[in-house]
Design an enzyme around this catalytic site. Structure first.
Site, PDB file in Angstrom:
ATOM      1  N   HIS A  17       0.838  -1.209   0.000  1.00  0.00           N
ATOM      2  CA  HIS A  17       0.000   0.000   0.000  1.00  0.00           C
ATOM      3  C   HIS A  17       0.867   1.251   0.000  1.00  0.00           C
ATOM      4  CE1 HIS A  17      -3.083  -2.683   2.225  1.00  0.00           C
ATOM      5  NE2 HIS A  17      -3.438  -2.617   0.967  1.00  0.00           N
ATOM      6  N   LYS A  41     -17.200  -6.111   7.062  1.00  0.00           N
ATOM      7  CA  LYS A  41     -15.920  -6.664   7.489  1.00  0.00           C
ATOM      8  C   LYS A  41     -15.739  -6.447   8.995  1.00  0.00           C
ATOM      9  CE  LYS A  41     -13.545  -5.988   3.076  1.00  0.00           C
ATOM     10  NZ  LYS A  41     -12.350  -5.427   2.384  1.00  0.00           N
ATOM     11  N   ARG A  93      -1.645  -6.647  -8.790  1.00  0.00           N
ATOM     12  CA  ARG A  93      -0.597  -7.638  -8.529  1.00  0.00           C
ATOM     13  C   ARG A  93      -0.738  -8.877  -9.400  1.00  0.00           C
ATOM     14  NH1 ARG A  93      -2.257  -8.234  -2.475  1.00  0.00           N
ATOM     15  NH2 ARG A  93      -4.190  -8.180  -3.653  1.00  0.00           N
ATOM     16  N   SER A 131      -3.046  -7.242   2.854  1.00  0.00           N
ATOM     17  CA  SER A 131      -3.452  -7.273   4.264  1.00  0.00           C
ATOM     18  C   SER A 131      -3.789  -8.695   4.696  1.00  0.00           C
ATOM     19  CB  SER A 131      -4.659  -6.357   4.491  1.00  0.00           C
ATOM     20  OG  SER A 131      -4.314  -5.010   4.257  1.00  0.00           O
TER      21      SER A 131
END
Length: 381
Positions: A17, A41, A93, A131
């Site tokens: 990040h 979440k 990614r 994360s």
């Protein structure tokens, strides 16, 4: 470009990040981090805590053109437009990331009329960092050293403090409000500037606490001792280096001072436990340990010396930390004294006497010999 936005839950913010935020800074005068407060979440940290961690992480790198906005019950892309931003930036990614982000981009622009998205691809060493990846590291022996490589300093510190807080509270039986307040006050003291959180604590610090407590978890899971014994070792480990100074003060060793600190804490469930923990701390004292016995002494020493048998990278952290704690000594003096200590410990390991408890001996003895031999060579010993 004047402003660009970056969005995410950031629980925790990772070096991946941070890389994207750095890229954003290279193409815009100001970066706005939109921090999602997603009700679906269950993040470890609240939105306000995450905001503080992001700002501290940016300040650590002297990035003064980053601000953080908490997004509640709205689309980030729409909030970005409300703040005058035409573009968000996201890291890609994998091909799975691209498929997902492409769908979000289409929704943002064509459905809700929000900001467009620019995509950047992180370097190879950050390609797998997320994360979720970082969260999955927590738990096994050495997890903290691994996590440390993937998150900025403020995020790491917040994470291990949260872990330590749970470990701490699990030691003390639920009691009245006064007992709970006392436990909280002592946690703040033990992790604060005058104990393991001190700036001069380069090895006997929060990392040391996390590692040792993880070692105790592994020992107890594999050998299944009595729970009371586990709690005695855990409490003793929390306090055994709580007082740490170079040399004894007024004839009182660090261990004796730590034992007295423990006895004055009022944390023990009963007087017998208070005395046992103090006795175990004293049993590890170089000055009086030979004259003080305790049935858990070998376990306590095994936990404390387990660092010697870690992989080369972790041992390197340890060796550099010890050197920093004795930074007031010139190299020649330090190398001589450190060399004598290591030679003594290596000799004990070669005689299979360094780790008396078999669990620790089987895990760490051979690796400890290799590590100490390598450090002795670097010291010129």
């Amino acid at each position: 470009m004047k402003k660009i936005g970056f969005s995410g839950t950031l629980d925790p913010i990772t070096n991946g990040h941070m890389w994207v935020i750095g890229e954003a800074r290279s193409i815009a005068e100001e970066v706005v981090v939109f921090l999602s407060e997603n009700s679906t979440k269950q993040p470890k940290f609240s939105a306000e805590e995450r905001r503080a961690i992001v700002l501290e992480s940016c300040a650590e790198r002297q990035w003064d053109n980053v601000q953080v906005v908490i997004v509640k019950s709205d689309y980030t892309a729409r909030v970005a437009r409300k703040h005058g931003l035409d573009y968000l930036i996201r890291g890609i990614r994998t091909t799975a990331d691209f498929d997902y982000e492409n769908l979000i981009q289409q929704t943002n622009v064509e459905v809700i009329g929000g900001a467009k998205t620019l995509f950047v691809m992180p370097p190879r060493d950050l390609g797998s960092v997320s994360s979720s990846f970082v969260k999955a590291l927590e738990g096994p022996v050495g997890w903290n050293w691994t996590m440390k490589k993937f998150v900025p300093g403020p995020a790491y510190r917040s994470w291990i403090l949260d872990w330590l807080h749970k470990e701490w509270l699990s030691l003390w039986p639920a009691g009245d409000d006064a007992a709970a307040a006392n436990a909280q006050a002592w946690f703040a003291r033990m992790t604060g500037a005058d104990a393991y959180g001190g700036a001069e604590r380069h090895y006997h610090n929060l990392d040391h606490l996390v590692h040792g407590l993880a070692e105790i978890r592994a020992w107890s899971a594999n050998t299944r001792p009595d729970k009371r014994d586990i709690d005695i070792v855990r409490a003793a480990f929390w306090f055994h280096d709580a007082v740490y100074a170079h040399g004894a003060a007024d004839g009182v060793s660090n261990e004796e001072a730590s034992a007295r600190l423990w006895l004055g804490s009022g944390l023990a469930a009963d007087a017998a436990m208070a005395d046992e923990v103090a006795q175990l701390i004293r049993a590890t004292d170089h000055f009086q340990g030979g004259a003080v016995s305790h049935p858990l002494k070998d376990i306590m020493l095994g936990v404390d010396l387990a660092i010697l048998g870690q992989d080369e990278e972790v041992y390197g952290h340890y060796a550099r930390g010890i050197r920093a704690e004795y930074g007031h000594f010139p190299d020649e003096h330090y190398n001589s004294q450190r060399g004598q200590v290591l030679a003594h410990l290596r000799s004990k390991a070669e005689q299979r006497q360094l780790y008396v408890d078999r669990w620790f001996a089987d895990q760490y003895n051979d690796a400890a010999i290799v590590n100490m031999t390598r450090e002795l060579a670097l010291l010129g010993s």
